[in-house]
Write a protein that holds these residues in place. Structure first.
Motif, PDB file in Angstrom:
ATOM      1  N   LEU A 141       0.832  -1.210   0.000  1.00 31.27           N
ATOM      2  CA  LEU A 141       0.000   0.000   0.000  1.00 31.27           C
ATOM      3  C   LEU A 141       0.867   1.261   0.000  1.00 31.27           C
ATOM      4  O   LEU A 141       0.549   2.247  -0.682  1.00 31.27           O
ATOM      5  N   GLN A 142       1.958   1.224   0.731  1.00 28.77           N
ATOM      6  CA  GLN A 142       2.848   2.381   0.791  1.00 28.77           C
ATOM      7  C   GLN A 142       3.547   2.618  -0.541  1.00 28.77           C
ATOM      8  O   GLN A 142       3.759   3.771  -0.934  1.00 28.77           O
ATOM      9  N   GLU A 185       1.007   4.335  -2.668  1.00 30.00           N
ATOM     10  CA  GLU A 185       0.800   5.723  -2.243  1.00 30.00           C
ATOM     11  C   GLU A 185       1.957   6.617  -2.698  1.00 30.00           C
ATOM     12  O   GLU A 185       1.767   7.791  -3.019  1.00 30.00           O
ATOM     13  N   THR A 186       3.160   6.045  -2.771  1.00 27.50           N
ATOM     14  CA  THR A 186       4.338   6.808  -3.186  1.00 27.50           C
ATOM     15  C   THR A 186       4.393   7.000  -4.696  1.00 27.50           C
ATOM     16  O   THR A 186       4.715   8.085  -5.188  1.00 27.50           O
ATOM     17  N   PRO A 225      -0.370   7.814  -6.100  1.00 27.31           N
ATOM     18  CA  PRO A 225      -1.307   8.094  -5.002  1.00 27.31           C
ATOM     19  C   PRO A 225      -2.763   8.233  -5.439  1.00 27.31           C
ATOM     20  O   PRO A 225      -3.670   7.986  -4.644  1.00 27.31           O
ATOM     21  N   SER A 226      -2.990   8.607  -6.693  1.00 25.88           N
ATOM     22  CA  SER A 226      -4.368   8.766  -7.172  1.00 25.88           C
ATOM     23  C   SER A 226      -5.095   7.429  -7.263  1.00 25.88           C
ATOM     24  O   SER A 226      -6.330   7.400  -7.389  1.00 25.88           O
ATOM     25  N   LEU A 267      -4.744   5.005  -4.859  1.00 28.80           N
ATOM     26  CA  LEU A 267      -4.866   4.409  -3.537  1.00 28.80           C
ATOM     27  C   LEU A 267      -6.324   4.017  -3.281  1.00 28.80           C
ATOM     28  O   LEU A 267      -7.235   4.819  -3.505  1.00 28.80           O
ATOM     29  N   SER A 284      -2.585   1.349   8.377  1.00 31.95           N
ATOM     30  CA  SER A 284      -2.658   2.072   7.098  1.00 31.95           C
ATOM     31  C   SER A 284      -3.570   3.293   7.183  1.00 31.95           C
ATOM     32  O   SER A 284      -3.446   4.220   6.385  1.00 31.95           O
ATOM     33  N   LEU A 295      -6.667   3.100   6.507  1.00 29.65           N
ATOM     34  CA  LEU A 295      -7.700   2.910   5.486  1.00 29.65           C
ATOM     35  C   LEU A 295      -8.845   2.053   6.022  1.00 29.65           C
ATOM     36  O   LEU A 295      -8.626   1.156   6.837  1.00 29.65           O
TER      37      LEU A 295
END
Length: 241
Positions: free
Chosen positions: A104-105, A108-109, A112-113, A115, A142, A144
């Motif tokens: 997930l990270q 996101e890095t 990110p759009s 996620l 997370s 989320l």
């Protein structure tokens, strides 16, 4: 890095688990969750960590993100990983969460759009020995919304795979019908969901984080074309070559 004896490790993990458990949010927190048709929900994620047959150390950590409501693939990530933490019953999340969180990270890095706004986890959430399964662990770390969706019944807190349970399963006549998984104390820990008309075997849905059980159940059903919801099922089809 030295490895703690199992007894000390269990005490350490119990303490960490209890602390993280206090952070779980068991109610809807997002606007889209409060809409009957989930207006505003555009991306649903699925995560799974699958082992090579006969090998309980090397595994494949997988993340997919699908569009909603069309359930078309937007993103996939598959990484071979070597698990360093030992397997101890009731503490599976300490083995698996780091690798799913890393996936997930990475997303996101890099993008990110894409996620996901909610993640369906191949495993349990509150339906767990200490009401803190993999979906709760991943959700809290997370930030989320997460839903636990398990294929097999965890016999815990008085919930048993007995004749009564089998009778309840048989009473589910069509996709979307469910019954509660109630502990000895009377708390509903999750629900058994008949996820499609064509499958008589239920899946077991429970809250992970930042979502109510009723919303988790409705969303899981809406993501099902077959027995297993698409975000998790498509994890299994990710190309690992």
């Amino acid at each position: 890095m030295s490895i703690l004896p199992q007894e000390e490790l269990v005490k350490k993990w119990e303490s960490e688990q209890a602390s993280l458990r206090q952070q779980v949010v068991e109610e809807d927190t997002e606007d889209w969750q409060r809409c009957h048709d989930f207006t505003g929900l555009e991306r649903v994620g699925g995560v799974d960590l699958s082992f090579i047959k006969g090998d309980d150390v090397n595994a494949c950590a997988q993340l997919v993100v699908l569009s909603y409501p069309d359930l078309e693939l937007l993103y996939e990530d598959s990484q071979m990983v070597t698990l360093t933490a030992p397997y101890i019953s009731g503490f599976l999340a300490f083995r698996e969460t780091p690798y799913l969180l890393e996936a997930l990270q990475r997303l996101e890095t890099t993008q990110p759009s894409l996620l996901p706004q909610v993640v369906l986890v191949d495993g349990n959430g509150l339906f767990h020995y200490r009401e803190f399964g993999l979906a709760c662990h991943l959700g809290v770390l997370s930030g989320l919304p997460c839903i636990g969706v398990a294929k097999n019944l965890l016999q815990v807190q008085g919930v048993e795979k007995n004749e009564e349970h089998q009778s309840q399963i048989a009473s589910l006549q069509k996709g979307g019908e469910s019954f509660p998984l109630t502990s000895d104390s009377g708390k509903v820990l999750g629900k058994a969901l008949r996820s499609s008309d064509s499958s008589t075997k239920p899946v077991y849905v429970s809250v992970g984080h930042k979502i109510s059980l009723d919303t988790a159940l409705r969303l899981t059903h809406s993501c099902c074309r077959y027995r297993v919801p698409e975000p998790i099922r498509q994890c299994w089809e990710v190309d690992t070559s």
